[in-house]
Design a protein around this motif. Structure first.
Motif, PDB file in Angstrom:
ATOM      1  N   GLU A  11       0.594  -1.122  -0.215  1.00 46.16           N
ATOM      2  CA  GLU A  11      -0.172   0.087   0.163  1.00 46.16           C
ATOM      3  C   GLU A  11       1.067   1.507   0.143  1.00 46.16           C
ATOM      4  O   GLU A  11       1.993   1.315   0.537  1.00 46.16           O
ATOM      5  N   HIS A  65       0.903   5.624   0.050  1.00 49.26           N
ATOM      6  CA  HIS A  65       0.119   6.570   1.019  1.00 49.26           C
ATOM      7  C   HIS A  65       0.704   8.378   0.230  1.00 49.26           C
ATOM      8  O   HIS A  65       1.912   8.065   0.459  1.00 49.26           O
ATOM      9  N   LYS A  67       5.297   3.119   3.474  1.00 43.99           N
ATOM     10  CA  LYS A  67       5.642   3.477   5.015  1.00 43.99           C
ATOM     11  C   LYS A  67       6.347   2.234   5.157  1.00 43.99           C
ATOM     12  O   LYS A  67       5.941   0.695   4.580  1.00 43.99           O
ATOM     13  N   GLU A 116       1.824   3.969  13.667  1.00 45.00           N
ATOM     14  CA  GLU A 116       2.437   4.128  13.144  1.00 45.00           C
ATOM     15  C   GLU A 116       3.666   4.391  14.150  1.00 45.00           C
ATOM     16  O   GLU A 116       4.749   3.526  13.516  1.00 45.00           O
TER      17      GLU A 116
END
Ligand SMILES: Cc1cc2nc3c(=O)[nH]c(=O)nc-3n(C[C@H](O)[C@H](O)[C@H](O)COP(=O)(O)OP(=O)(O)OC[C@H]3O[C@@H](n4cnc5c(N)ncnc54)[C@H](O)[C@@H]3O)c2cc1C
Ligand SMILES: Nc1ncnc2c1ncn2[C@@H]1O[C@H](COP(=O)(O)O)[C@@H](O)[C@H]1O
Lengths: 246, 325
Positions: free
Chosen positions: B8, B10, B15, B202
């Motif tokens: 994924e 962002h 990340k 996170e």
């Protein structure tokens, strides 16, 4: 609106978790079961949405055995109009979603509300699976919802923030805390719940996708190392050189 | 049957959780004696895509439709399922982030796949099944889950699997036209990113406080410590219920579950519902005036003392440590 709320039946949050001696099953002896806290929020929100809309019905559905019925009665006492129990031991998210999808597919619900996750198996998978099976949109972990005609405004948690979305009815949403405060049944609600319909439907069955082969408890901690208030520098040093986290 | 990892992004960036998923997929593929490929949705710079090679990803399929720049579960599931079917993936791996949580269940239905949500270790192979360890009962236990279908989906809990570097040559395939506007069922109107602080989900380091802090006016002490450490801030349920702190800081059984490397609990008693959300932390420090506070039972380090005295001292010690390291 015609709203469906999916409810799971979970051990009370204070439960001390233990497993059978062979670690094959959860030891439910003496465990108090409650409506999953997020599902209480979903139920309350469904009632509030209909109050704003000036009418409608709220049906609660549960896939599970008869021992969950007191909690379905509780949902009726909180304000649901009717309850449906699909008679099968819930063991897998896919199974639960399939049973609910079969029940819901020709009922034309305007909205299906679930909890963000059940606090026992913590999968957070039923709402998304159900939406996919019914070919509906889904918005997960919502913190607010309003409905205007056929359109809904929702907010949801995302990684590192929050997102506002617009989605057309019908759809599935899973509720996160902050969406509302849970409603507590009053005396009148409890009386009325006794005569509200609680329908038991047979399960469709089907092959399970997953199976728990063994449970385990977390490893015991080595014990706490106590330091004096005057030893904060030592604490920092230990976090660096011993624990290696800073 | 290869392994496919959904990486994924962002706003075009990966990340740490994304690289963890890539690493996990590569190690799993090695176990299964196959290869790992990745799928990336939307606009991501080629250099960024190629950074996956550092963790052993040999092939990346980039579904570049600009429509996919904002995440929408229905459309994303369609795109990932199509890529998974195209390469004959036997396992699809993703992160158990909010994005992954929205995507994984839909994907599992599309692929008729068993789903293990929130895996904390690499699976064990058992014939055709995979045995996946995941947490249950809000961190109060673990279950080994057997995935019994031909195709499987595994989402992994962030910060539970370490990055393994293993640089390989990487091949990038660009695809387009996989989704159309009709596949997008929910329309994003606004995105409010947390700014000026580290998102709790996170964070590797977390400073958390409870009712022992007495009132919201004292939270600057907590924030100062978090800033000195580079940590996120969290709180107990009553603290967010009383609106001393925002709801998104509430950790526990009915709040967020976190698994940081370090959790510092200040003036929090350690009720079972609170511990459920934080007991997965690697190292726990508890600071409490009450030597019998339950938190000390699961803490690694403890200080019996007044937060109002300990916090400024700890802040000073951390600042000094940071300046020297
Ligand atoms: C269904 C349900 C779900 C729940 N879910 C959650 C959840 O998700 N998360 C959660 O956190 N709680 C949850 N709770 C609430 C939980 O049971 C506790 O009530 C709560 O965690 C207590 O918060 P606290 O530790 O901040 O406050 P308290 O229990 O009041 O503890 C305050 C602590 O601060 C210490 N203290 C006081 N003064 C100082 C000082 N000057 N310096 C240092 N220490 C000091 C005290 O010794 C005490 O240990 C839930 C409860 C229920 C019933
Ligand atoms: N057995 C069940 N019966 C009805 N709804 C359920 C059941 N299990 C889960 N759900 C719903 O799906 C949500 C997410 O659950 P889970 O996927 O189990 O974490 C819950 O909050 C409920 O709304």
């Amino acid at each position: 609106m015609k709203i469906l709320v999916c409810i799971s039946n979970v051990p009370d949050t204070t439960t001390k978790i233990t497993f059978s001696p062979d670690n094959k099953s959860f030891n439910a002896t003496g465990v108090q079961y409650i409506i999953n806290p997020y599902d209480e929020l979903a139920l309350t929100k469904a009632l509030e949405l209909n109050e704003v809309a000036g009418g409608g019905t709220v049906t609660v559905v549960h896939v599970g055995l008869a021992d969950a019925e007191p909690n379905l009665r509780k949902a009726l006492a909180v304000g649901a109009d009717d309850a449906v129990r699909i008679d099968a031991a819930p063991t897998d998210g896919f199974q639960v979603a399939s049973e609910i999808a079969t029940y819901a597919k020709d009922k034309q619900f305007d909205l299906i509300l679930c909890g963000r996750e059940s606090i026992d198996y913590n999968g957070g998978v039923v709402p998304g699976m159900l939406a996919e099976m019914l070919d509906l949109p889904e918005v997960n972990v919502i913190t607010s919802i309003t409905i205007n005609g056929g359109l809904s405004q929702v907010e949801r948690d995302i990684d590192g923030g929050r997102e506002a979305l617009e989605v057309s009815l019908p759809f599935v949403a899973s509720c996160q805390k902050e969406i509302t405060e849970p409603r507590i049944p009053n005396m009148r609600g409890i009386m009325m719940a006794r005569s509200k319909p609680l329908q038991v439907l047979p399960a469709q069955g089907g092959a399970l996708h997953t199976e728990v082969s063994e449970y385990a408890l977390p490893a015991a901690k080595a014990g706490c190392r106590f330091l004096e208030v005057s030893e904060v520098e030592k604490l920092v040093e230990l976090l660096h050189s011993e624990a290696k986290v800073i | 049957m290869s392994v496919l990892v959904f990486v994924e992004n962002h706003a075009g960036q990966f990340k740490k959780a994304a690289y963890e998923a890539a690493s996990y997929a590569v190690q799993l593929a090695a176990q299964m004696q196959t290869t790992a490929a990745a799928v990336v949705l939307g606009t991501v710079a080629e250099d960024t895509v190629r950074s996956l090679g550092k963790y052993g990803i040999q092939k990346v399929v980039c579904v570049q439709d600009a429509l996919l720049d904002g995440f929408e579960a229905h459309a994303a599931a369609k795109a990932v399922a199509e890529v998974a079917k195209g390469i004959g993936a036997g396992v699809v791996v993703l992160s158990n982030t909010y994005t992954g949580k929205a995507l994984a269940p839909r994907l599992a239905v599309k692929l008729q796949a068993a789903l293990a949500a929130g895996a904390v270790e690499l699976p064990e192979l058992n014939g055709q099944d995979l045995m996946v360890k995941r947490t249950v009962f809000s961190n109060k236990g673990f279950a080994d889950l057997a995935l019994k279908t031909a195709v499987k989906v595994i989402s992994i809990t962030p910060n539970s699997y370490k990055l393994v570097e293993n640089e390989v040559a990487i091949e990038v395939e660009n695809r387009n036209g996989v989704v159309s506007a009709a596949d997008f069922k929910a329309k994003v109107v606004e995105v409010k990113k947390v700014t000026g602080k580290i998102p709790l989900t996170e964070a590797e380091l977390v400073v958390s406080a409870g009712r022992g802090l007495k009132g919201p006016e004292n939270w600057h002490m907590v924030e100062n410590l978090a800033n000195a450490l580079g940590a996120a801030t969290a709180c107990s349920k009553p603290v967010s219920d009383m609106h001393w702190r925002p709801h998104d800081e509430h950790v526990g059984q009915t709040g967020i579950t976190i698994k940081p490397n370090l959790y510092i609990a200040i003036g929090i008693s350690g009720a079972i519902q609170h511990l459920a959300g934080v007991s997965g932390s690697k190292v726990i420090v508890a600071i409490n005036t009450d030597k019998d506070a339950p938190f000390f039972k699961i803490a690694d380090y403890g200080i019996v003392g007044d937060a109002f005295e300990v916090l400024p001292k700890l802040n000073e010690a951390i600042t000094k440590f940071k300046a020297a390291n």
